[in-house]
Scaffold this active site. Structure first.
Site, PDB file in Angstrom:
ATOM      1  N   MET A   1     -12.305  -1.983  11.359  1.00 28.23           N
ATOM      2  CA  MET A   1     -12.932  -1.783  12.883  1.00 28.23           C
ATOM      3  C   MET A   1     -12.219  -0.790  13.518  1.00 28.23           C
ATOM      4  O   MET A   1     -12.335  -0.773  14.728  1.00 28.23           O
ATOM      5  CB  MET A   1     -12.260  -3.289  13.507  1.00 28.23           C
ATOM      6  CG  MET A   1     -12.924  -4.499  12.679  1.00 28.23           C
ATOM      7  SD  MET A   1     -12.801  -6.142  13.920  1.00 28.23           S
ATOM      8  CE  MET A   1     -11.263  -6.193  14.271  1.00 28.23           C
TER       9      MET A   1
ATOM     10  N   HIS B   1      -5.464   3.560  11.094  1.00 29.35           N
ATOM     11  CA  HIS B   1      -3.979   4.014  10.593  1.00 29.35           C
ATOM     12  C   HIS B   1      -3.607   4.017   9.133  1.00 29.35           C
ATOM     13  O   HIS B   1      -4.589   4.030   8.534  1.00 29.35           O
ATOM     14  CB  HIS B   1      -2.853   3.000  11.300  1.00 29.35           C
ATOM     15  CG  HIS B   1      -3.306   1.623  10.952  1.00 29.35           C
ATOM     16  ND1 HIS B   1      -2.999   1.168   9.559  1.00 29.35           N
ATOM     17  CD2 HIS B   1      -3.804   0.400  11.732  1.00 29.35           C
ATOM     18  CE1 HIS B   1      -3.367  -0.282   9.590  1.00 29.35           C
ATOM     19  NE2 HIS B   1      -3.813  -0.399  10.657  1.00 29.35           N
TER      20      HIS B   1
ATOM     21  N   HIS C   1      -5.344   1.892   6.676  1.00 29.36           N
ATOM     22  CA  HIS C   1      -6.684   1.956   6.386  1.00 29.36           C
ATOM     23  C   HIS C   1      -6.829   3.055   5.158  1.00 29.36           C
ATOM     24  O   HIS C   1      -7.614   3.023   4.532  1.00 29.36           O
ATOM     25  CB  HIS C   1      -7.466   2.193   7.787  1.00 29.36           C
ATOM     26  CG  HIS C   1      -7.543   1.107   8.711  1.00 29.36           C
ATOM     27  ND1 HIS C   1      -6.784   1.337   9.783  1.00 29.36           N
ATOM     28  CD2 HIS C   1      -8.007   0.017   8.844  1.00 29.36           C
ATOM     29  CE1 HIS C   1      -6.993   0.067  10.541  1.00 29.36           C
ATOM     30  NE2 HIS C   1      -7.579  -0.586   9.961  1.00 29.36           N
TER      31      HIS C   1
ATOM     32  N   GLN D   1     -16.056 -12.219  15.096  1.00 32.87           N
ATOM     33  CA  GLN D   1     -15.028 -12.621  14.488  1.00 32.87           C
ATOM     34  C   GLN D   1     -13.955 -12.743  15.755  1.00 32.87           C
ATOM     35  O   GLN D   1     -12.663 -13.098  15.431  1.00 32.87           O
ATOM     36  CB  GLN D   1     -14.444 -11.886  13.424  1.00 32.87           C
ATOM     37  CG  GLN D   1     -14.051 -10.442  13.890  1.00 32.87           C
ATOM     38  CD  GLN D   1     -13.735  -9.500  12.776  1.00 32.87           C
ATOM     39  OE1 GLN D   1     -14.338  -9.449  11.790  1.00 32.87           O
ATOM     40  NE2 GLN D   1     -12.359  -9.397  12.348  1.00 32.87           N
TER      41      GLN D   1
ATOM     42  N   GLY E   1      -7.122  -5.019   2.582  1.00 35.66           N
ATOM     43  CA  GLY E   1      -5.709  -5.142   2.554  1.00 35.66           C
ATOM     44  C   GLY E   1      -5.119  -6.308   2.358  1.00 35.66           C
ATOM     45  O   GLY E   1      -5.625  -7.455   3.038  1.00 35.66           O
TER      46      GLY E   1
ATOM     47  N   GLN F   1      -8.087 -13.423   4.810  1.00 30.51           N
ATOM     48  CA  GLN F   1      -9.156 -12.642   4.879  1.00 30.51           C
ATOM     49  C   GLN F   1      -9.607 -12.305   3.410  1.00 30.51           C
ATOM     50  O   GLN F   1     -10.772 -12.605   2.857  1.00 30.51           O
ATOM     51  CB  GLN F   1      -9.068 -11.355   5.734  1.00 30.51           C
ATOM     52  CG  GLN F   1     -10.240 -10.606   5.708  1.00 30.51           C
ATOM     53  CD  GLN F   1     -10.167  -9.585   6.891  1.00 30.51           C
ATOM     54  OE1 GLN F   1     -10.405  -9.725   8.045  1.00 30.51           O
ATOM     55  NE2 GLN F   1      -9.930  -8.412   6.274  1.00 30.51           N
TER      56      GLN F   1
ATOM     57  N   VAL G   1       0.825  -1.884   3.766  1.00 29.57           N
ATOM     58  CA  VAL G   1       1.633  -0.421   4.282  1.00 29.57           C
ATOM     59  C   VAL G   1       2.326  -0.685   5.642  1.00 29.57           C
ATOM     60  O   VAL G   1       1.660  -1.332   6.399  1.00 29.57           O
ATOM     61  CB  VAL G   1       0.620   0.562   4.677  1.00 29.57           C
ATOM     62  CG1 VAL G   1       1.471   2.029   5.024  1.00 29.57           C
ATOM     63  CG2 VAL G   1      -0.390   0.906   3.366  1.00 29.57           C
TER      64      VAL G   1
ATOM     65  N   SER H   1      -0.703  -2.050  11.981  1.00 33.07           N
ATOM     66  CA  SER H   1      -1.910  -3.055  12.648  1.00 33.07           C
ATOM     67  C   SER H   1      -2.472  -2.156  13.668  1.00 33.07           C
ATOM     68  O   SER H   1      -1.711  -1.463  14.469  1.00 33.07           O
ATOM     69  CB  SER H   1      -1.449  -4.231  12.931  1.00 33.07           C
ATOM     70  OG  SER H   1      -2.412  -4.945  13.838  1.00 33.07           O
TER      71      SER H   1
END
Ligand code: AMP
Length: 280
Positions: free
Chosen positions: A30, A34, A37, A61, A147, A153, A176, A185
């Site tokens: 999305m 960081h 990702h 969502q 992740g 999820q 991470v 996040s």
């Protein structure tokens, strides 16, 4: 690196690449990227010939009172980082392009979407399942990377892919963290300086459970109490849930066993934080 916003144009481009025998790796995001990702992108780059990253803040969502409008959108910085990771294609569709059909379609795995985070975010995982399904249908990658940070999820998507006989391999990647343990996040940007100092307490409480488990404690009630004692030291933390679960079925456990997962969600002021850890 090419940027494509139309699903049809992306499919046309990819069909040429697939005919040329290229293996496709896909990382859905999305945005507000960081290091978490980027770790997924780098792994995808290693394991495939072409890497596609999608940036799409998926409206379905988010709950009506959640942060869809204020979710960080940092496209320019994201593109720079993706270019540095040698991303081949960035897919940036509009909501209209993704949800163009007049008829709304839903997808659910009720046993798994309603529990844990699903309790306080009722339609969240239905939104995740439908958007990931649409993206996988458009791209049809060989591998898609997710992740472990968002453990429920990842479990849901793995079940969906299996259930629908999708040809894409779903790959989970380790979480991470910041040096002090806080899981990276996009929502960490919401934290004030003082909240940021408190936030690693989620990880610390998970570590306390892990340490007690390693020393032989397997009773889940006792293990949860140990974490609660740590969390209570910070009045600003409002626990949503902490559960010890089977990693495949997501069923809550009474006795913890090797390989089980501890999931936690808590509010720090208005920011909802999640984290998890494996018991091994
Ligand atoms: P998001 O942009 O939050 O939807 O995340 C896109 C993907 O990156 C999801 O598969 C996430 O689980 C993954 N991700 C987010 N944060 C981290 C992290 N700290 N470590 C590893 N993967 C992550």
């Amino acid at each position: 690196m090419i940027i494509i916003d139309s699903p049809k144009a992306l499919q046309a481009h990819l069909s040429i690449q697939k005919k040329a025998g290229k293996r496709l790796g896909f990382v859905p995001t999305m945005g507000a990227l960081h290091e978490g990702h980027l770790t997924l992108v780098r792994r995808a780059k290693k394991e495939n010939d072409l890497v596609i990253v999608s940036i799409f803040v998926n409206p379905t969502q988010f709950g009506p009172k959640e942060d869809f409008k204020k979710y960080p959108r940092t496209l320019e910085a994201d593109l720079k980082q993706l270019e540095q990771c040698k991303t081949d294609i960035v897919f940036t569709p509009s909501a209209e392009a993704i949800y163009s059909s007049a008829e709304v379609m839903t997808l659910d795995i009720p046993n798994l979407t309603k529990k844990l985070c699903g309790k306080s975010r009722p339609n969240h995982f239905k939104g995740v399942l439908i958007v990931v399904n649409k993206l996988l249908q458009i791209i049809q990658p060989d591998r898609a990377y997710f992740g472990e940070k968002d453990f429920q999820q990842l479990a849901l998507i793995t079940h969906m892919a299996k259930n629908l006989f999708m040809p894409t391999e779903i790959i989970g990647c380790a979480c991470v963290r910041e040096p002090d343990g806080l899981a990276l996040s996009s929502r960490n940007r919401y934290l004030t300086t003082s909240e940021r100092k408190i936030a690693p307490i989620l990880y610390q409480s998970l570590q306390k459970i892990k340490s007690a488990f390693t020393h032989g404690e397997t009773d889940c009630k006792t293990l949860k109490k140990i974490a609660l004692a740590t969390l209570k030291t910070q009045a600003q933390i409002k626990l949503d849930y902490i559960e010890i679960i089977d990693p495949l079925t997501l069923a809550s456990k009474k006795r913890a066993a090797e390989g089980d997962r501890v999931l936690i969600a808590a509010y720090l002021a208005k920011t909802r934080l999640i984290d998890n850890i494996a018991l091994r």
